[in-house]
Motif scaffolding. Sequence first.
Motif, PDB file in Angstrom:
ATOM      1  N   ALA A 209      -3.297  -6.225  -8.061  1.00 12.08           N
ATOM      2  CA  ALA A 209      -2.077  -6.290  -8.785  1.00 12.08           C
ATOM      3  C   ALA A 209      -1.346  -4.788  -8.371  1.00 12.08           C
ATOM      4  N   LEU A 210      -2.402  -3.657  -8.425  1.00 10.81           N
ATOM      5  CA  LEU A 210      -1.726  -2.327  -8.156  1.00 10.81           C
ATOM      6  C   LEU A 210      -1.408  -2.323  -6.710  1.00 10.81           C
ATOM      7  N   ARG A 211      -1.894  -3.110  -5.941  1.00 13.42           N
ATOM      8  CA  ARG A 211      -1.695  -2.747  -4.553  1.00 13.42           C
ATOM      9  C   ARG A 211      -0.445  -3.701  -4.504  1.00 13.42           C
ATOM     10  N   GLU A 212      -0.484  -4.758  -4.872  1.00 12.83           N
ATOM     11  CA  GLU A 212       1.224  -5.567  -4.849  1.00 12.83           C
ATOM     12  C   GLU A 212       2.131  -4.856  -5.392  1.00 12.83           C
ATOM     13  N   VAL A 213       2.045  -4.165  -6.430  1.00 14.06           N
ATOM     14  CA  VAL A 213       3.325  -3.538  -7.053  1.00 14.06           C
ATOM     15  C   VAL A 213       3.815  -2.318  -5.790  1.00 14.06           C
ATOM     16  N   LEU A 214       2.863  -1.738  -5.467  1.00 11.63           N
ATOM     17  CA  LEU A 214       3.157  -0.585  -4.422  1.00 11.63           C
ATOM     18  C   LEU A 214       4.033  -1.276  -3.006  1.00 11.63           C
ATOM     19  N   ARG A 215       3.124  -2.187  -2.678  1.00 11.66           N
ATOM     20  CA  ARG A 215       3.651  -3.031  -1.473  1.00 11.66           C
ATOM     21  C   ARG A 215       5.242  -3.295  -1.647  1.00 11.66           C
ATOM     22  N   ARG A 216       5.498  -4.025  -2.748  1.00 11.00           N
ATOM     23  CA  ARG A 216       6.945  -4.526  -2.912  1.00 11.00           C
ATOM     24  C   ARG A 216       7.688  -3.271  -2.978  1.00 11.00           C
TER      25      ARG A 216
ATOM     26  N   ALA B 135      -6.846   2.541 -15.011  1.00  6.17           N
ATOM     27  CA  ALA B 135      -6.929   2.028 -13.599  1.00  6.17           C
ATOM     28  C   ALA B 135      -5.717   2.722 -12.956  1.00  6.17           C
ATOM     29  N   THR B 136      -4.530   2.468 -13.176  1.00  7.37           N
ATOM     30  CA  THR B 136      -3.496   3.029 -12.587  1.00  7.37           C
ATOM     31  C   THR B 136      -3.424   4.418 -12.343  1.00  7.37           C
ATOM     32  N   ARG B 137      -4.011   5.295 -13.165  1.00  8.20           N
ATOM     33  CA  ARG B 137      -4.186   6.838 -13.025  1.00  8.20           C
ATOM     34  C   ARG B 137      -5.072   6.987 -11.654  1.00  8.20           C
TER      35      ARG B 137
ATOM     36  N   ALA C  11     -12.853   1.979  -1.246  1.00  6.36           N
ATOM     37  CA  ALA C  11     -13.320   2.819  -2.209  1.00  6.36           C
ATOM     38  C   ALA C  11     -13.411   2.231  -3.497  1.00  6.36           C
ATOM     39  N   LEU C  12     -12.110   1.422  -4.015  1.00  7.97           N
ATOM     40  CA  LEU C  12     -11.994   0.925  -5.305  1.00  7.97           C
ATOM     41  C   LEU C  12     -12.512  -0.709  -5.587  1.00  7.97           C
ATOM     42  N   THR C  13     -12.787  -1.289  -4.537  1.00  8.75           N
ATOM     43  CA  THR C  13     -13.027  -2.607  -4.553  1.00  8.75           C
ATOM     44  C   THR C  13     -14.358  -2.842  -5.351  1.00  8.75           C
ATOM     45  N   GLY C  14     -14.447  -3.712  -6.586  1.00  9.51           N
ATOM     46  CA  GLY C  14     -15.298  -3.829  -7.243  1.00  9.51           C
ATOM     47  C   GLY C  14     -15.436  -2.914  -8.279  1.00  9.51           C
ATOM     48  N   LYS C  15     -14.787  -1.873  -8.511  1.00  5.31           N
ATOM     49  CA  LYS C  15     -14.948  -0.649  -9.583  1.00  5.31           C
ATOM     50  C   LYS C  15     -13.630  -0.783 -10.240  1.00  5.31           C
ATOM     51  N   LEU C  16     -12.539  -1.244  -9.726  1.00  7.89           N
ATOM     52  CA  LEU C  16     -11.339  -0.866 -10.681  1.00  7.89           C
ATOM     53  C   LEU C  16     -10.528  -2.518 -10.907  1.00  7.89           C
ATOM     54  N   PRO C  17     -10.456  -2.696 -12.090  1.00  8.01           N
ATOM     55  CA  PRO C  17      -9.662  -3.778 -12.727  1.00  8.01           C
ATOM     56  C   PRO C  17      -8.368  -4.134 -11.932  1.00  8.01           C
ATOM     57  N   ASP C  18      -8.044  -5.221 -11.758  1.00  9.08           N
ATOM     58  CA  ASP C  18      -6.543  -5.370 -11.360  1.00  9.08           C
ATOM     59  C   ASP C  18      -6.114  -4.674  -9.826  1.00  9.08           C
ATOM     60  N   LEU C  19      -7.206  -4.343  -9.342  1.00  7.30           N
ATOM     61  CA  LEU C  19      -6.556  -3.592  -7.890  1.00  7.30           C
ATOM     62  C   LEU C  19      -5.693  -4.358  -6.940  1.00  7.30           C
TER      63      LEU C  19
END
Length: 538
Positions: A376-383, A265-267, A366-374
């Motif tokens: 969480a990934l967004r929050e990591v980059l936001r911080r 998912a991260t890739r 594009a990724l909503t509903g397709k990628l798990p933990d989306l």
Amino acid sequence: MSDAPIPGGPGDMDEEALKRFLKETFGDALPEGALDGLDLSALAQQANLPQDPAQLRAAAAQMQHLFAAQGDSPVNWQMAEDLARRTAAGQVTLPGVETPSGTPGDPSPSAEQVAELRQAAQVARLWLDPVLAIDVPSAELQVYGRGTWLARTLPRWKPIVEPVAKYMAGAIGEAISAQMGQMGDLGAMGAAGMQMPGGGDPAGMMERIGGTMFGVQFGHAIGALAREISGTTDLGLPLGRDGEPALVAANVEDLISAHSLDPAATRIFLASREIAHTALFTAAPWLGRALFSAIEDYSRGITLDLDALDEMVRGLDLSDPQSMQARRPEEMFVFTRRASQERALEELATTLALIEAWVDHVTTKALTGKLPDLEALREVLRRRRAAGSPAEQMLSKTIGIEMRPRRVREALSWWESVLATEGESGREAKWDHPDLLPTAEVLSGTPQAPRTDAAAPAEGAEELADVTIPVDFDAELEKLLSGEGVDDAPREDEQGRLREDGEGPGDGESTDDGGSDSGDSDGSGTDQDGNGPAGDAR
């Protein structure tokens, strides 16, 4: 001349050893007899030169190497690039910072890593294409090592930092010259005909030393950034090759490990962001140029706190370039900003926020509903973007510019409103020209998409909104042509003013002919010839 130690010098310094140091440092630029009559002990003490003759010879060789490598550039780029590569590989640590964590060294991407990241990019393209109204880049994702990232991005960095580097090299040189007494010992050396490297005078030599110090700090910062950056667009700038997305394999794996993220998912997430950035910069070629131009313009007007700089150079060992690396940027460079620069920085931060928010917006769609933990990934980059990594902070303190977006959440709301009112094509059309993008003032208020000329209400639209169009237009037109209802029509007096209801031609203000109306003398609605109502079109 005596070989005895110099009275009052720094320890038991050999006068001949000091002379050899100066001659070896400046080579043929030092005329015969240029040092005669100079207080070499004071010069050595001010420059913190070593006492050991062997150390003096080594310092002379280092200084010659630095001057030769720098050439005519305000920055010693050779030293900066070499230091950046060693920092990226973990061979050199940042001053005062712990040993770099993550993948050791600078490993080349493995075949497995390349295959995984390129597969992730293929999936990202398929998911991005339906939500974008611009072309998704077809160029294959490049997979870099840290050194390759440096090699690809340094050509973009050089023109950005050279204006500030030139200014800072001169300022540092002046501060060093002041500490060493340029108008005293160094001034006498120049008056004696000594042509020093860097412009033919002592100040030129000091400026080269300043350029070397800046190169050291910049090399540290950009090398540390190479250990943290995921791709070529993480900072919101198009630092890579045009139209070519790229990811740094070792740093992607480090991000996954540091936050215990799902690898696949991260890739896909990181590849989606890199491809979206590349698509935007390709579709709006003015955008990258505008960003770089804004940074260069800001850099040209940068100023240092000279009092803080003078304090910094006290006790600096000019004979040991390695000692320069022990200085942290916040110790060396304290910037002051004018009001115009604050405004320019605000505009730059706003544009970066719009870029960051647009990428977050389209990749989330594009990724909503397709990628798990989306989320969480967004929050990591936001911080990560909000706080700024240690390398980003060091870079901003070295070049005086904070590459961090502001009002990203407001910008994200603005893009959502554009999508809701104008659709995907209208959203992407905002990048056609900078005037179509919102200002910082707009983002700080209630987010709303600016209307284009076609969507804007025409002048007088408010008045026209109350006009009722007849249902049977032809019938109403026939009534008008036949004169039906003419008695109820408003009339004008001789002055062109509307008569009030019931006001006859003799009422109100008199006229030159006694108030009579030659066209309707009796007010009966007929003309003088009795031919029917006045104004009858028949």
